[in-house]
Motif scaffolding. Structure first.
Motif, PDB file in Angstrom:
ATOM      1  N   GLN A  43       0.838  -1.204   0.000  1.00  0.00           N
ATOM      2  CA  GLN A  43       0.000   0.000   0.000  1.00  0.00           C
ATOM      3  C   GLN A  43       0.869   1.250   0.000  1.00  0.00           C
ATOM      4  OE1 GLN A  43      -2.697  -0.428   3.369  1.00  0.00           O
ATOM      5  NE2 GLN A  43      -4.300  -1.191   2.003  1.00  0.00           N
ATOM      6  N   ALA A  44       0.318   2.316  -0.488  1.00  0.00           N
ATOM      7  CA  ALA A  44       1.019   3.598  -0.473  1.00  0.00           C
ATOM      8  C   ALA A  44       1.450   3.930   0.954  1.00  0.00           C
ATOM      9  CB  ALA A  44       0.123   4.690  -1.028  1.00  0.00           C
ATOM     10  N   GLY A  45       2.676   4.413   1.061  1.00  0.00           N
ATOM     11  CA  GLY A  45       3.239   4.712   2.368  1.00  0.00           C
ATOM     12  C   GLY A  45       4.020   3.563   2.978  1.00  0.00           C
ATOM     13  N   GLY A  46       3.903   2.408   2.381  1.00  0.00           N
ATOM     14  CA  GLY A  46       4.590   1.226   2.889  1.00  0.00           C
ATOM     15  C   GLY A  46       6.025   1.130   2.411  1.00  0.00           C
ATOM     16  N   SER A  47       6.645   0.003   2.747  1.00  0.00           N
ATOM     17  CA  SER A  47       8.053  -0.226   2.436  1.00  0.00           C
ATOM     18  C   SER A  47       8.248  -1.595   1.804  1.00  0.00           C
ATOM     19  CB  SER A  47       8.906  -0.153   3.713  1.00  0.00           C
ATOM     20  OG  SER A  47       8.833   1.126   4.306  1.00  0.00           O
ATOM     21  N   LEU A  48       9.286  -1.687   1.010  1.00  0.00           N
ATOM     22  CA  LEU A  48       9.736  -2.961   0.448  1.00  0.00           C
ATOM     23  C   LEU A  48      11.250  -2.931   0.363  1.00  0.00           C
ATOM     24  CD1 LEU A  48       7.437  -3.851  -2.624  1.00  0.00           C
ATOM     25  CD2 LEU A  48       7.705  -5.182  -0.515  1.00  0.00           C
ATOM     26  N   SER A  49      11.827  -4.119   0.429  1.00  0.00           N
ATOM     27  CA  SER A  49      13.270  -4.226   0.274  1.00  0.00           C
ATOM     28  C   SER A  49      13.569  -5.181  -0.859  1.00  0.00           C
ATOM     29  CB  SER A  49      13.906  -4.740   1.566  1.00  0.00           C
ATOM     30  OG  SER A  49      15.302  -4.814   1.423  1.00  0.00           O
ATOM     31  N   LEU A  50      14.299  -4.712  -1.834  1.00  0.00           N
ATOM     32  CA  LEU A  50      14.703  -5.538  -2.973  1.00  0.00           C
ATOM     33  C   LEU A  50      16.131  -6.033  -2.763  1.00  0.00           C
ATOM     34  CD1 LEU A  50      13.380  -3.396  -5.961  1.00  0.00           C
ATOM     35  CD2 LEU A  50      12.156  -5.081  -4.561  1.00  0.00           C
ATOM     36  N   SER A  51      16.390  -7.216  -3.276  1.00  0.00           N
ATOM     37  CA  SER A  51      17.732  -7.780  -3.229  1.00  0.00           C
ATOM     38  C   SER A  51      18.190  -8.135  -4.634  1.00  0.00           C
ATOM     39  CB  SER A  51      17.751  -9.056  -2.369  1.00  0.00           C
ATOM     40  OG  SER A  51      17.453  -8.781  -1.032  1.00  0.00           O
ATOM     41  N   ASN A  85      25.483  -5.912 -17.479  1.00  0.00           N
ATOM     42  CA  ASN A  85      24.877  -7.096 -16.873  1.00  0.00           C
ATOM     43  C   ASN A  85      23.582  -6.694 -16.180  1.00  0.00           C
ATOM     44  OD1 ASN A  85      28.056  -7.216 -16.584  1.00  0.00           O
ATOM     45  ND2 ASN A  85      27.327  -9.307 -16.915  1.00  0.00           N
ATOM     46  N   TRP A  86      22.519  -7.425 -16.500  1.00  0.00           N
ATOM     47  CA  TRP A  86      21.202  -7.085 -15.970  1.00  0.00           C
ATOM     48  C   TRP A  86      20.526  -8.307 -15.359  1.00  0.00           C
ATOM     49  CZ3 TRP A  86      18.896  -2.189 -16.182  1.00  0.00           C
ATOM     50  CH2 TRP A  86      19.633  -1.219 -16.872  1.00  0.00           C
ATOM     51  N   GLY A  87      19.801  -8.074 -14.288  1.00  0.00           N
ATOM     52  CA  GLY A  87      18.949  -9.106 -13.727  1.00  0.00           C
ATOM     53  C   GLY A  87      17.628  -9.143 -14.457  1.00  0.00           C
ATOM     54  N   GLN A  88      16.754 -10.050 -14.054  1.00  0.00           N
ATOM     55  CA  GLN A  88      15.530 -10.282 -14.799  1.00  0.00           C
ATOM     56  C   GLN A  88      14.393  -9.342 -14.422  1.00  0.00           C
ATOM     57  OE1 GLN A  88      16.270 -11.694 -12.058  1.00  0.00           O
ATOM     58  NE2 GLN A  88      14.451 -12.316 -10.946  1.00  0.00           N
ATOM     59  N   GLY A  89      14.530  -8.598 -13.360  1.00  0.00           N
ATOM     60  CA  GLY A  89      13.490  -7.668 -12.946  1.00  0.00           C
ATOM     61  C   GLY A  89      12.539  -8.259 -11.932  1.00  0.00           C
ATOM     62  N   THR A  90      12.049  -7.401 -11.058  1.00  0.00           N
ATOM     63  CA  THR A  90      11.061  -7.809 -10.059  1.00  0.00           C
ATOM     64  C   THR A  90       9.997  -6.719  -9.986  1.00  0.00           C
ATOM     65  OG1 THR A  90      10.776  -8.573  -7.767  1.00  0.00           O
ATOM     66  CG2 THR A  90      12.398  -6.819  -8.122  1.00  0.00           C
ATOM     67  N   LEU A  91       8.743  -7.131  -9.970  1.00  0.00           N
ATOM     68  CA  LEU A  91       7.636  -6.186 -10.061  1.00  0.00           C
ATOM     69  C   LEU A  91       7.270  -5.623  -8.700  1.00  0.00           C
ATOM     70  CD1 LEU A  91       5.340  -4.815 -11.669  1.00  0.00           C
ATOM     71  CD2 LEU A  91       3.989  -6.899 -11.284  1.00  0.00           C
ATOM     72  N   VAL A  92       7.202  -4.314  -8.631  1.00  0.00           N
ATOM     73  CA  VAL A  92       6.729  -3.614  -7.444  1.00  0.00           C
ATOM     74  C   VAL A  92       5.439  -2.891  -7.805  1.00  0.00           C
ATOM     75  CG1 VAL A  92       7.205  -1.753  -5.819  1.00  0.00           C
ATOM     76  CG2 VAL A  92       9.038  -3.335  -6.486  1.00  0.00           C
ATOM     77  N   THR A  93       4.387  -3.187  -7.068  1.00  0.00           N
ATOM     78  CA  THR A  93       3.097  -2.553  -7.295  1.00  0.00           C
ATOM     79  C   THR A  93       2.673  -1.840  -6.022  1.00  0.00           C
ATOM     80  OG1 THR A  93       2.469  -4.299  -8.850  1.00  0.00           O
ATOM     81  CG2 THR A  93       0.716  -2.887  -8.006  1.00  0.00           C
ATOM     82  N   VAL A  94       2.418  -0.554  -6.137  1.00  0.00           N
ATOM     83  CA  VAL A  94       2.010   0.254  -4.987  1.00  0.00           C
ATOM     84  C   VAL A  94       0.567   0.684  -5.205  1.00  0.00           C
ATOM     85  CG1 VAL A  94       2.519   2.224  -3.532  1.00  0.00           C
ATOM     86  CG2 VAL A  94       4.380   1.057  -4.741  1.00  0.00           C
ATOM     87  N   SER A  95      -0.292   0.247  -4.302  1.00  0.00           N
ATOM     88  CA  SER A  95      -1.710   0.587  -4.421  1.00  0.00           C
ATOM     89  C   SER A  95      -2.025   1.853  -3.632  1.00  0.00           C
ATOM     90  CB  SER A  95      -2.568  -0.571  -3.922  1.00  0.00           C
ATOM     91  OG  SER A  95      -2.329  -0.792  -2.546  1.00  0.00           O
ATOM     92  N   SER A  96      -2.979   2.601  -4.136  1.00  0.00           N
ATOM     93  CA  SER A  96      -3.346   3.863  -3.470  1.00  0.00           C
ATOM     94  C   SER A  96      -4.441   3.644  -2.456  1.00  0.00           C
ATOM     95  CB  SER A  96      -3.798   4.883  -4.510  1.00  0.00           C
ATOM     96  OG  SER A  96      -4.851   4.366  -5.276  1.00  0.00           O
TER      97      SER A  96
END
Length: 118
Positions: free
Chosen positions: A12-20, A107-118
């Protein structure tokens, strides 16, 4: 070096995520690591980078103060901590590696989807 990004998801908007971003071998320490993102119908854009030499960092204006890039050479990993997420942060996030300070993210990784809902 091969890269694999992970950690994306729905928040949700205002939240946090950590990517590796996990690298395949110990040459990781020779690479400047970057995070990029691509939102639907938009071009890929730079998000953040961390230097191979002194771990100095740089950020896109849109994420300054909210995102933090870091690395752990012992674990061959880079990270992107994302706080105060907003719907406009919704994108596929990619990690990439540029040898030393070449600026050439070859060199690139495959990507990871981040979706932030309002």
């Amino acid at each position: 070096v091969q890269l694999q990004a992970s950690g994306g998801g729905l928040v949700q908007a205002g939240g946090s995520l950590s990517l590796s971003c996990a690298a395949s071998d110990r040459t990781f320490s020779r690479y400047t690591m970057g995070w990029f993102r691509q939102a639907p119908w938009k071009e890929r854009e730079f998000v953040a980078a961390i230097s191979w030499s002194d771990s100095s960092t740089s950020y896109a204006d849109a994420v300054k103060g909210r995102f933090t890039i870091s690395r752990d050479n012992a674990k061959n990993k880079a990270y992107l901590q994302m706080n105060s997420l907003a719907p406009e942060d919704t994108a596929v996030y990619y990690c990439a590696a540029a040898l030393f300070n070449s600026g050439n993210y070859a060199n690139w990784g495959q990507g990871t989807l981040v979706t932030v809902s309002s």
